[in-house]
Write an enzyme that holds these catalytic residues in place. Structure first.
Site, PDB file in Angstrom:
ATOM      1  N   ASP A 249       0.728  -1.267   0.027  1.00  0.00           N
ATOM      2  CA  ASP A 249      -0.060  -0.078   0.033  1.00  0.00           C
ATOM      3  C   ASP A 249       0.673   1.113   0.008  1.00  0.00           C
ATOM      4  O   ASP A 249       1.886   1.271   0.353  1.00  0.00           O
ATOM      5  CB  ASP A 249      -0.924   0.045   1.365  1.00  0.00           C
ATOM      6  CG  ASP A 249      -0.256  -0.389   2.512  1.00  0.00           C
ATOM      7  OD1 ASP A 249       0.726  -0.883   2.401  1.00  0.00           O
ATOM      8  OD2 ASP A 249      -0.616   0.373   3.518  1.00  0.00           O
TER       9      ASP A 249
ATOM     10  N   GLU B  99      -0.690  -2.282   4.864  1.00  0.00           N
ATOM     11  CA  GLU B  99       0.443  -2.046   6.088  1.00  0.00           C
ATOM     12  C   GLU B  99       0.205  -1.106   6.982  1.00  0.00           C
ATOM     13  O   GLU B  99       0.538  -1.155   8.394  1.00  0.00           O
ATOM     14  CB  GLU B  99       1.725  -2.716   5.653  1.00  0.00           C
ATOM     15  CG  GLU B  99       2.848  -2.689   6.930  1.00  0.00           C
ATOM     16  CD  GLU B  99       3.275  -1.461   7.357  1.00  0.00           C
ATOM     17  OE1 GLU B  99       3.548  -1.308   8.551  1.00  0.00           O
ATOM     18  OE2 GLU B  99       3.438  -0.271   6.414  1.00  0.00           O
ATOM     19  N   GLU B 100      -0.019   0.020   6.235  1.00  0.00           N
ATOM     20  CA  GLU B 100      -0.089   1.302   6.944  1.00  0.00           C
ATOM     21  C   GLU B 100      -0.977   1.527   8.070  1.00  0.00           C
ATOM     22  O   GLU B 100      -2.271   2.570   8.013  1.00  0.00           O
ATOM     23  CB  GLU B 100       0.143   2.521   5.836  1.00  0.00           C
ATOM     24  CG  GLU B 100       1.220   2.459   4.930  1.00  0.00           C
ATOM     25  CD  GLU B 100       2.606   3.095   5.619  1.00  0.00           C
ATOM     26  OE1 GLU B 100       2.442   3.404   6.997  1.00  0.00           O
ATOM     27  OE2 GLU B 100       3.563   2.735   5.049  1.00  0.00           O
TER      28      GLU B 100
ATOM     29  N   HIS C 237       7.338   8.647   4.834  1.00  0.00           N
ATOM     30  CA  HIS C 237       6.118   9.373   4.779  1.00  0.00           C
ATOM     31  C   HIS C 237       6.220  10.758   4.446  1.00  0.00           C
ATOM     32  O   HIS C 237       5.241  11.579   4.557  1.00  0.00           O
ATOM     33  CB  HIS C 237       5.418   9.227   6.219  1.00  0.00           C
ATOM     34  CG  HIS C 237       4.992   7.883   6.637  1.00  0.00           C
ATOM     35  ND1 HIS C 237       4.182   7.500   7.371  1.00  0.00           N
ATOM     36  CD2 HIS C 237       5.702   6.662   6.033  1.00  0.00           C
ATOM     37  CE1 HIS C 237       4.067   6.250   7.299  1.00  0.00           C
ATOM     38  NE2 HIS C 237       4.842   5.694   6.746  1.00  0.00           N
TER      39      HIS C 237
END
Length: 392
Positions: free
Chosen positions: A80, A138-139, A364
């Site tokens: 993702d 996963e985030e 990020h």
């Protein structure tokens, strides 16, 4: 014995092409529709590999049998992207506005496909089964838990797990392969601070949840600084606060969200008990009430020493002149930890920053990018470590 490093270098143009394709078309957690189709198509090009898609919505699992029976090795790669508007300016920048691969998952998928090719070419010399798992979400969205619920750890059950992460905290040529806990456990919290709204010019007739929230934010940091040992890593972060909509109105409530990170179970107990107590009592001191919701996201990522020792040994053989760090820890968290519970596992980090090329933005960040040569390192090490577990 195969020269996995040389073969990974030979496949680099393929790895880079796949990474840049994934980067141009990023998709958020549980929305990786195009991504999973591309992955499944690439895996189905390998003869006698059994590919299943649609696992937990968008996950992909591929089984590769080797020449003879042996252990099952699960190799996991996350898929993702993040809700970040890209600012890199690269030619392969995101074409999906407001969505970006800002954590390296595009590189993880590209390495996963490369590892599949590396090991497919050697499977006649190996004994066992390779289980390639491409995981959605996963985030912080619970992708690993959904994959487990969908049976990813069954039919066949893995005897070993391997996973990796590109790591822009360290430069190209560094590997983080520690024993024991190496990524933190994670809890998220949602907190409502409820007071009584009123006019901003006459605050004495209101109960101000903004003032109470400010005191809560400041006060709970004393849990870390004065109640947890300085030798025991822990973090409390408020990452979102919202309340009110104009300049002259005190709102009736404020919402706060954030994360709590730790390694040790006793530290967890202390953090959660004191966090609940302090948020409630500090808010009550300002005549407010609170509603607190805690969610257990994932345990700590914990490497089994014997397996991490094997991966370190493999890394030293492949990269005798590079840095192998066996003590590294980070307060970052990873839901791969759920797949690792009760199974000998090793999760390792691949240095990917390059200051000379300006590739130093952290994960990020809207300008995140990495030295793509790190994918050669990751692909070679993952393939060679898996092969070491499947030697005849």
């Amino acid at each position: 014995m195969a020269n996995y490093l040389a073969e990974a270098r030979d496949l680099f143009s393929y790895t880079q092409e796949m990474r840049r394709d994934f980067h141009r078309f990023p998709e958020l957690g549980f929305e990786e529709t195009r991504t999973s189709k591309v992955i499944a198509k690439q895996l189905r090009e390998l003869p006698e590999v059994k590919v299943s898609s649609g696992i937990a919505g968008t996950g992909v699992v591929a089984l590769m049998d080797c020449a003879s029976s042996g252990p099952v090795v699960l190799l996991r790669f996350d898929m993702d992207a993040l809700p970040v508007r890209e600012e890199t300016g690269v030619s392969y920048a995101s074409e999906n506005p407001g969505v970006m691969h800002a954590c390296g998952h595009d590189g993880h998928m590209a390495m996963g496909l490369t590892v599949a090719r590396l090991l497919h070419s050697q499977r006649e010399h190996l004994a066992g089964t390779l289980k390639f798992v491409f995981q959605p979400a996963e985030e912080g969205l619970g992708g690993a838990r959904k994959m487990i619920e969908a049976g990813v750890l069954e039919n066949p059950a893995p005897d070993y797990n391997l996973a990796l992460h590109l790591w822009n905290e360290k430069k190209l040529g560094w590997f983080g392969i520690p024993d024991g806990p190496m990524m933190a456990a994670s809890e998220t919290f949602s907190l409502r601070v409820m007071g009584q709204g009123g006019h901003g010019a006459i605050p004495q007739e209101a109960i101000d949840p903004i003032l109470a929230s400010a005191q809560v934010i400041n006060s709970v940091q004393s849990i870390i600084s004065r109640e947890v040992s300085p030798l025991d890593p822990a973090v409390i972060t408020f990452s979102s606060i919202s309340g009110g909509s104009t300049h002259n109105v005190i709102p009736p409530e404020v919402s706060l969200r954030g994360t709590i990170r730790f390694f040790d179970s006793e530290t967890r107990k202390l953090l959660l008990e004191r966090f609940e107590q302090m948020t409630r009592e500090v808010a009550e001191a300002f005549r407010c009430r609170v509603e607190l919701t805690l969610e257990d996201v994932s345990p700590a990522v914990t490497n089994q020493p014997a397996l991490s020792d094997l991966v370190r040994g493999t890394a030293r053989e492949l990269f005798p002149d590079l840095v192998i760090d066996d003590r590294y820890q980070t307060m970052g968290s990873e839901d791969m930890a759920l797949m690792m519970e009760g199974i000998p596992s090793c999760y390792f980090l691949i240095g990917s920053a390059n200051e000379a090329q300006g590739l130093t933005a952290k994960h990020h960040h809207p300008k995140f990018d990495f030295d793509e040569r790190a994918m050669i390192h990751g692909s070679a090490l993952m393939a060679a470590a898996a092969a070491a577990l499947l030697q005849k």
